[in-house]
Design a protein around this motif. Structure first.
Motif, PDB file in Angstrom:
ATOM      1  N   PRO A  98     -12.469   1.866  57.580  1.00  0.00           N
ATOM      2  CA  PRO A  98     -12.626   2.659  56.346  1.00  0.00           C
ATOM      3  C   PRO A  98     -14.069   3.067  56.082  1.00  0.00           C
ATOM      4  CG  PRO A  98     -11.123   0.835  55.969  1.00  0.00           C
ATOM      5  CD  PRO A  98     -11.750   0.595  57.303  1.00  0.00           C
ATOM      6  N   LEU A  99     -15.000   2.141  56.302  1.00  0.00           N
ATOM      7  CA  LEU A  99     -16.405   2.490  56.128  1.00  0.00           C
ATOM      8  C   LEU A  99     -16.873   3.437  57.228  1.00  0.00           C
ATOM      9  CD1 LEU A  99     -18.061  -0.869  54.995  1.00  0.00           C
ATOM     10  CD2 LEU A  99     -17.799   1.226  53.664  1.00  0.00           C
ATOM     11  N   GLY A 100     -16.332   3.273  58.426  1.00  0.00           N
ATOM     12  CA  GLY A 100     -16.677   4.179  59.512  1.00  0.00           C
ATOM     13  C   GLY A 100     -16.250   5.608  59.219  1.00  0.00           C
ATOM     14  N   GLY A 122     -14.419  11.505  52.257  1.00  0.00           N
ATOM     15  CA  GLY A 122     -15.118  10.231  52.361  1.00  0.00           C
ATOM     16  C   GLY A 122     -14.781   9.238  51.266  1.00  0.00           C
ATOM     17  N   VAL A 123     -15.088   9.602  50.029  1.00  0.00           N
ATOM     18  CA  VAL A 123     -14.944   8.654  48.916  1.00  0.00           C
ATOM     19  C   VAL A 123     -13.484   8.367  48.608  1.00  0.00           C
ATOM     20  CG1 VAL A 123     -15.433   8.245  46.478  1.00  0.00           C
ATOM     21  CG2 VAL A 123     -17.161   9.328  47.939  1.00  0.00           C
ATOM     22  N   LYS A 124     -12.678   9.400  48.408  1.00  0.00           N
ATOM     23  CA  LYS A 124     -11.285   9.199  47.994  1.00  0.00           C
ATOM     24  C   LYS A 124     -10.451   8.449  49.035  1.00  0.00           C
ATOM     25  CE  LYS A 124     -10.797  12.750  44.461  1.00  0.00           C
ATOM     26  NZ  LYS A 124     -10.027  13.932  43.980  1.00  0.00           N
ATOM     27  N   PRO A 125     -10.516   8.809  50.330  1.00  0.00           N
ATOM     28  CA  PRO A 125      -9.762   8.014  51.313  1.00  0.00           C
ATOM     29  C   PRO A 125     -10.181   6.547  51.332  1.00  0.00           C
ATOM     30  CG  PRO A 125     -10.418  10.104  52.271  1.00  0.00           C
ATOM     31  CD  PRO A 125     -11.115  10.007  50.953  1.00  0.00           C
ATOM     32  N   PHE A 126     -11.467   6.290  51.137  1.00  0.00           N
ATOM     33  CA  PHE A 126     -11.933   4.899  51.097  1.00  0.00           C
ATOM     34  C   PHE A 126     -11.350   4.175  49.884  1.00  0.00           C
ATOM     35  CE2 PHE A 126     -15.158   1.682  49.942  1.00  0.00           C
ATOM     36  CZ  PHE A 126     -15.106   0.927  51.105  1.00  0.00           C
ATOM     37  N   GLN A 127     -11.349   4.837  48.734  1.00  0.00           N
ATOM     38  CA  GLN A 127     -10.761   4.236  47.533  1.00  0.00           C
ATOM     39  C   GLN A 127      -9.271   3.967  47.731  1.00  0.00           C
ATOM     40  OE1 GLN A 127     -12.054   7.374  44.797  1.00  0.00           O
ATOM     41  NE2 GLN A 127     -13.331   5.879  43.719  1.00  0.00           N
ATOM     42  N   VAL A 159     -24.954  10.033  42.726  1.00  0.00           N
ATOM     43  CA  VAL A 159     -24.068   9.839  41.573  1.00  0.00           C
ATOM     44  C   VAL A 159     -22.601   9.838  41.984  1.00  0.00           C
ATOM     45  CG1 VAL A 159     -23.313  10.803  39.360  1.00  0.00           C
ATOM     46  CG2 VAL A 159     -25.745  10.814  39.971  1.00  0.00           C
ATOM     47  N   LEU A 160     -22.184  10.804  42.781  1.00  0.00           N
ATOM     48  CA  LEU A 160     -20.764  10.979  43.103  1.00  0.00           C
ATOM     49  C   LEU A 160     -20.327  10.232  44.353  1.00  0.00           C
ATOM     50  CD1 LEU A 160     -20.398  14.810  42.363  1.00  0.00           C
ATOM     51  CD2 LEU A 160     -19.931  12.873  40.847  1.00  0.00           C
ATOM     52  N   VAL A 161     -21.273   9.764  45.127  1.00  0.00           N
ATOM     53  CA  VAL A 161     -20.914   9.083  46.378  1.00  0.00           C
ATOM     54  C   VAL A 161     -21.327   7.614  46.329  1.00  0.00           C
ATOM     55  CG1 VAL A 161     -21.200   9.057  48.879  1.00  0.00           C
ATOM     56  CG2 VAL A 161     -21.073  11.238  47.665  1.00  0.00           C
ATOM     57  N   VAL A 162     -22.620   7.350  46.331  1.00  0.00           N
ATOM     58  CA  VAL A 162     -23.109   5.975  46.426  1.00  0.00           C
ATOM     59  C   VAL A 162     -22.669   5.141  45.229  1.00  0.00           C
ATOM     60  CG1 VAL A 162     -25.174   4.526  46.523  1.00  0.00           C
ATOM     61  CG2 VAL A 162     -25.069   6.655  47.838  1.00  0.00           C
ATOM     62  N   ARG A 163     -22.879   5.643  44.026  1.00  0.00           N
ATOM     63  CA  ARG A 163     -22.524   4.857  42.835  1.00  0.00           C
ATOM     64  C   ARG A 163     -21.023   4.635  42.721  1.00  0.00           C
ATOM     65  NH1 ARG A 163     -26.355   7.345  37.971  1.00  0.00           N
ATOM     66  NH2 ARG A 163     -28.367   7.018  39.020  1.00  0.00           N
ATOM     67  N   VAL A 164     -20.236   5.651  43.067  1.00  0.00           N
ATOM     68  CA  VAL A 164     -18.776   5.530  42.951  1.00  0.00           C
ATOM     69  C   VAL A 164     -18.250   4.468  43.906  1.00  0.00           C
ATOM     70  CG1 VAL A 164     -16.586   6.727  43.324  1.00  0.00           C
ATOM     71  CG2 VAL A 164     -18.452   7.878  42.106  1.00  0.00           C
ATOM     72  N   VAL A 165     -18.677   4.516  45.158  1.00  0.00           N
ATOM     73  CA  VAL A 165     -18.200   3.537  46.139  1.00  0.00           C
ATOM     74  C   VAL A 165     -18.701   2.140  45.798  1.00  0.00           C
ATOM     75  CG1 VAL A 165     -18.250   2.865  48.566  1.00  0.00           C
ATOM     76  CG2 VAL A 165     -18.012   5.271  47.951  1.00  0.00           C
ATOM     77  N   ALA A 166     -19.970   2.038  45.405  1.00  0.00           N
ATOM     78  CA  ALA A 166     -20.511   0.731  45.028  1.00  0.00           C
ATOM     79  C   ALA A 166     -19.740   0.146  43.850  1.00  0.00           C
ATOM     80  CB  ALA A 166     -21.986   0.855  44.686  1.00  0.00           C
ATOM     81  N   LYS A 167     -19.415   0.969  42.874  1.00  0.00           N
ATOM     82  CA  LYS A 167     -18.645   0.513  41.722  1.00  0.00           C
ATOM     83  C   LYS A 167     -17.248   0.071  42.140  1.00  0.00           C
ATOM     84  CE  LYS A 167     -17.033   2.017  37.155  1.00  0.00           C
ATOM     85  NZ  LYS A 167     -16.999   3.156  36.187  1.00  0.00           N
TER      86      LYS A 167
END
Length: 281
Positions: A102-104, A24-29, A135-143
């Protein structure tokens, strides 16, 4: 006691790292970084791989869509009647997420992890999963989104304008108002916390209602502006016609002819001795 602890660590690591972070997080980044590096916005929107994607309207929800279009995008979402009904019938992903691939894919990764969690849920693991999600999902993507937004604002003028508009006008509000409350609500639902899940989906429903209201107000303001412009234009035409009519009437009046007639009358006024009667000035 050692076996549950080992199993709990493995469970949390699988859900958080494998499902949420790796899928989820890394592919979006990576998508955001690639789009920024190559100055390309089309992978961020639905149909972005087509040849005419750059020329199509890239605004999705917040920018130029009408109130009716927004209602159609969210017609599959209804705020649950109660926390109990929500736990019995979990809410599936919204259609609008298909407009932002990407968000999907990020949402799908979150849901995949929650489906895995249902197969082997340990109550003792819930606090760790909750903290890891924030901490590892919401904050990382928001940042990541916030940092990219700042970079795009300071980019040279030559950079892709669509990329800046999509991130600032679409991705940021979609993330804050739709993705976060939906994912949180789904997390609480999977954990059996109906009251918290119900509150999150109420927040989501309120955000959708406010968006529709803003669109309706904007449409009403635009209609009123167009009406005022039409009235002003029609009033200008009437004024021009009136001025034209006055000018035509003025052309029929000839002051020189009137003065000549008046002089003839004065010359004809003679007394009995032949003296001309002078008219006092």
């Amino acid at each position: 006691h050692a076996i549950p602890c080992i199993f709990e660590d493995a469970l949390v690591d699988w859900i958080v790292q494998h499902c949420w972070v790796q899928q989820g997080v890394k592919p979006f980044q990576e998508v955001l970084q690639i789009c920024t590096q190559v100055n390309l916005a089309t992978p961020l929107i639905s149909g972005g791989t087509s040849s005419n994607a750059r020329s199509r309207n890239t605004n999705i929800v917040w920018s130029t869509s009408s109130a009716e279009e927004v209602k159609q995008l969210f017609q599959d979402f209804t705020v649950p009647l109660s926390a109990e009904s929500l736990l019995e019938n979990p809410i599936g992903p919204l259609r609008v997420f298909m407009q932002v691939p990407p968000l999907g894919r990020f949402v799908n990764a979150i849901l995949f992890g929650l489906n895995e969690l249902r197969r082997c849920l340990l109550p003792s693991a819930l606090p760790r999963l909750e903290q890891s999600f924030e901490v590892l999902v919401v904050r990382v993507v928001a940042k990541e989104l916030k940092q990219l937004e700042r970079e795009l604002i300071t980019m040279p003028v030559g950079k892709d304008k669509n990329l800046r508009e999509i991130i600032t006008a679409e991705y940021m509000p979609i993330w804050n108002n739709l993705v976060v409350p939906y994912c949180r609500g789904s997390l609480w639902t999977a954990m059996g916390r109906g009251a918290q899940a119900f509150a999150e989906f109420q927040t989501l429903g309120k955000a959708i209602d406010e968006l529709v209201g803003e669109k309706e107000e904007a449409a009403a303001a635009l209609a009123e502006k167009q009406r005022q412009e039409q009235l002003a234009a029609s009033g200008g035409e009437e004024k021009e016609e009136a001025e034209s009519g006055e000018q035509e009437e003025g052309e029929e009046y000839n002051p020189a002819e009137e003065n000549a007639e008046q002089q003839e009358e004065e010359q004809a006024q003679v007394d009995e001795d032949g003296v001309v009667v002078q008219k006092e000035p």
